[in-house]
Design a protein around this motif. Sequence first.
Motif, PDB file in Angstrom:
ATOM      1  N   LEU A 157       0.851  -1.192   0.000  1.00  0.00           N
ATOM      2  CA  LEU A 157       0.000   0.000   0.000  1.00  0.00           C
ATOM      3  C   LEU A 157       0.883   1.238   0.000  1.00  0.00           C
ATOM      4  O   LEU A 157       1.775   1.370   0.837  1.00  0.00           O
ATOM      5  N   SER A 158       0.631   2.141  -0.939  1.00  0.00           N
ATOM      6  CA  SER A 158       1.473   3.327  -1.069  1.00  0.00           C
ATOM      7  C   SER A 158       0.617   4.548  -1.414  1.00  0.00           C
ATOM      8  O   SER A 158      -0.573   4.427  -1.728  1.00  0.00           O
ATOM      9  N   THR A 159       1.229   5.722  -1.345  1.00  0.00           N
ATOM     10  CA  THR A 159       0.617   6.950  -1.834  1.00  0.00           C
ATOM     11  C   THR A 159       1.730   7.914  -2.218  1.00  0.00           C
ATOM     12  O   THR A 159       2.845   7.823  -1.691  1.00  0.00           O
ATOM     13  N   ASN A 160       1.454   8.792  -3.151  1.00  0.00           N
ATOM     14  CA  ASN A 160       2.450   9.783  -3.534  1.00  0.00           C
ATOM     15  C   ASN A 160       2.504  10.916  -2.512  1.00  0.00           C
ATOM     16  O   ASN A 160       1.475  11.287  -1.927  1.00  0.00           O
ATOM     17  N   GLU A 161       3.689  11.441  -2.307  1.00  0.00           N
ATOM     18  CA  GLU A 161       3.893  12.592  -1.429  1.00  0.00           C
ATOM     19  C   GLU A 161       4.838  13.580  -2.096  1.00  0.00           C
ATOM     20  O   GLU A 161       5.455  13.279  -3.118  1.00  0.00           O
ATOM     21  N   ILE A 162       4.950  14.763  -1.498  1.00  0.00           N
ATOM     22  CA  ILE A 162       5.734  15.851  -2.084  1.00  0.00           C
ATOM     23  C   ILE A 162       6.993  16.072  -1.259  1.00  0.00           C
ATOM     24  O   ILE A 162       6.925  16.208  -0.029  1.00  0.00           O
ATOM     25  N   ASP A 181       7.361  27.155   0.742  1.00  0.00           N
ATOM     26  CA  ASP A 181       6.017  27.542   1.171  1.00  0.00           C
ATOM     27  C   ASP A 181       4.946  26.585   0.636  1.00  0.00           C
ATOM     28  O   ASP A 181       3.751  26.813   0.815  1.00  0.00           O
ATOM     29  N   ILE A 182       5.365  25.521  -0.016  1.00  0.00           N
ATOM     30  CA  ILE A 182       4.426  24.526  -0.543  1.00  0.00           C
ATOM     31  C   ILE A 182       3.855  23.704   0.611  1.00  0.00           C
ATOM     32  O   ILE A 182       4.596  23.125   1.403  1.00  0.00           O
ATOM     33  N   LYS A 183       2.515  23.642   0.689  1.00  0.00           N
ATOM     34  CA  LYS A 183       1.853  22.923   1.770  1.00  0.00           C
ATOM     35  C   LYS A 183       0.879  21.854   1.276  1.00  0.00           C
ATOM     36  O   LYS A 183       0.371  21.064   2.073  1.00  0.00           O
ATOM     37  N   SER A 184       0.610  21.847  -0.023  1.00  0.00           N
ATOM     38  CA  SER A 184      -0.319  20.875  -0.589  1.00  0.00           C
ATOM     39  C   SER A 184      -0.067  20.751  -2.086  1.00  0.00           C
ATOM     40  O   SER A 184       0.720  21.511  -2.663  1.00  0.00           O
ATOM     41  N   ALA A 185      -0.753  19.823  -2.719  1.00  0.00           N
ATOM     42  CA  ALA A 185      -0.607  19.648  -4.166  1.00  0.00           C
ATOM     43  C   ALA A 185      -1.066  20.879  -4.927  1.00  0.00           C
ATOM     44  O   ALA A 185      -0.516  21.212  -5.980  1.00  0.00           O
ATOM     45  N   ALA A 186      -2.068  21.571  -4.403  1.00  0.00           N
ATOM     46  CA  ALA A 186      -2.566  22.779  -5.058  1.00  0.00           C
ATOM     47  C   ALA A 186      -1.482  23.849  -5.154  1.00  0.00           C
ATOM     48  O   ALA A 186      -1.440  24.633  -6.118  1.00  0.00           O
ATOM     49  N   ILE A 230       5.668  16.565   2.324  1.00  0.00           N
ATOM     50  CA  ILE A 230       4.303  17.078   2.424  1.00  0.00           C
ATOM     51  C   ILE A 230       3.323  15.980   2.012  1.00  0.00           C
ATOM     52  O   ILE A 230       3.458  15.389   0.941  1.00  0.00           O
ATOM     53  N   LYS A 231       2.330  15.729   2.866  1.00  0.00           N
ATOM     54  CA  LYS A 231       1.295  14.741   2.558  1.00  0.00           C
ATOM     55  C   LYS A 231       0.026  15.450   2.101  1.00  0.00           C
ATOM     56  O   LYS A 231      -0.331  16.501   2.635  1.00  0.00           O
ATOM     57  N   ASP A 232      -0.648  14.868   1.118  1.00  0.00           N
ATOM     58  CA  ASP A 232      -1.922  15.404   0.635  1.00  0.00           C
ATOM     59  C   ASP A 232      -2.767  14.225   0.147  1.00  0.00           C
ATOM     60  O   ASP A 232      -2.765  13.891  -1.037  1.00  0.00           O
ATOM     61  N   THR A 233      -3.484  13.608   1.079  1.00  0.00           N
ATOM     62  CA  THR A 233      -4.240  12.397   0.738  1.00  0.00           C
ATOM     63  C   THR A 233      -5.440  12.682  -0.167  1.00  0.00           C
ATOM     64  O   THR A 233      -5.949  11.770  -0.830  1.00  0.00           O
ATOM     65  N   LYS A 234      -5.893  13.917  -0.213  1.00  0.00           N
ATOM     66  CA  LYS A 234      -7.007  14.267  -1.108  1.00  0.00           C
ATOM     67  C   LYS A 234      -6.551  14.275  -2.564  1.00  0.00           C
ATOM     68  O   LYS A 234      -7.258  13.808  -3.454  1.00  0.00           O
ATOM     69  N   ALA A 235      -5.365  14.808  -2.800  1.00  0.00           N
ATOM     70  CA  ALA A 235      -4.841  14.887  -4.173  1.00  0.00           C
ATOM     71  C   ALA A 235      -4.205  13.578  -4.601  1.00  0.00           C
ATOM     72  O   ALA A 235      -4.236  13.219  -5.783  1.00  0.00           O
ATOM     73  N   PHE A 236      -3.614  12.864  -3.635  1.00  0.00           N
ATOM     74  CA  PHE A 236      -2.900  11.623  -3.939  1.00  0.00           C
ATOM     75  C   PHE A 236      -3.580  10.449  -3.222  1.00  0.00           C
ATOM     76  O   PHE A 236      -3.294  10.181  -2.057  1.00  0.00           O
TER      77      PHE A 236
END
Length: 267
Positions: A117-122, A129-134, A207-213
């Motif tokens: 089980l995996s997910t992409n992260e930044i 100043d990047i805090k999310s995929a957006a 940076i984690k963003d489970t909504k985008a990834f």
Amino acid sequence: MKKFAASVLALILVLALSACGLSKTSSGTETKKMIKVDTNAAYAPFEYMDKGQIIGFDVDVMNALAKESGYRVQLKNIGWDPLFVEVKNKSADMAISSITITKERAQTYDFSVPYFLSTNEILVPEKSDIKSAADLKGKTVAVQSGTTAQEVLEGLFGKNNKNIKKFKQNTTAIMDLVEGGSDAVVADNTVVEEYAKNNPDKKLKVIKDTKAFPAEYYGLMFPKGSKLKADFDKAINKIYDNGTYTKIYKKWFKTEPDIQKLKAQQK
């Protein structure tokens, strides 16, 4: 004399045919044929080179599955794009290389039940100043070409977006970030987390963003119609149940795997 010679020849033929078939291991189980397994050994901690040897989580899993299913494995470091070509053309029996199971890939290949089980992260500099995929919009983002990270970014910002820099290897994508050529790297969570942890001098953060990834699942990849799939599906469930998988997982990631979530993905 002729009858004796014929009997000897017949015995030799039987022994020769037996040697070409299945053999018994010390535990009494049958050892099956050698199979060729492709990988891209540039994706630590899953598969990478160390003193001329391919090591990593995937390698340990592959060895455990081979032992469980009775196959002998020849693991070959061939690179990311070539492994897809070889498996499709049946030049290789299968591949293990942190390969995410996707609907698109499943049209061309067969996959085992999920084994990770995996997910992409930044990955970004600590002062970013990047805090999310957006926040990646308008930024230069490095990815490994042909990965789900590339697909997700193209879904967010457009397929031909000039700010998405594609590299053959994830290691070179990270080096580009370190050298200031890009603002961020998007890759599998364990890869970026391990790099940040093992290279504190680079001053990077994750940076984690489970909504985008969303969650992704790795599988063993086979040519369409491969008879090996059934054997390795059984082997994966065996190492889940007998504790081998958990032992390997804790060795590499120092935490417990969510086996029930992995099993829930089986159809």
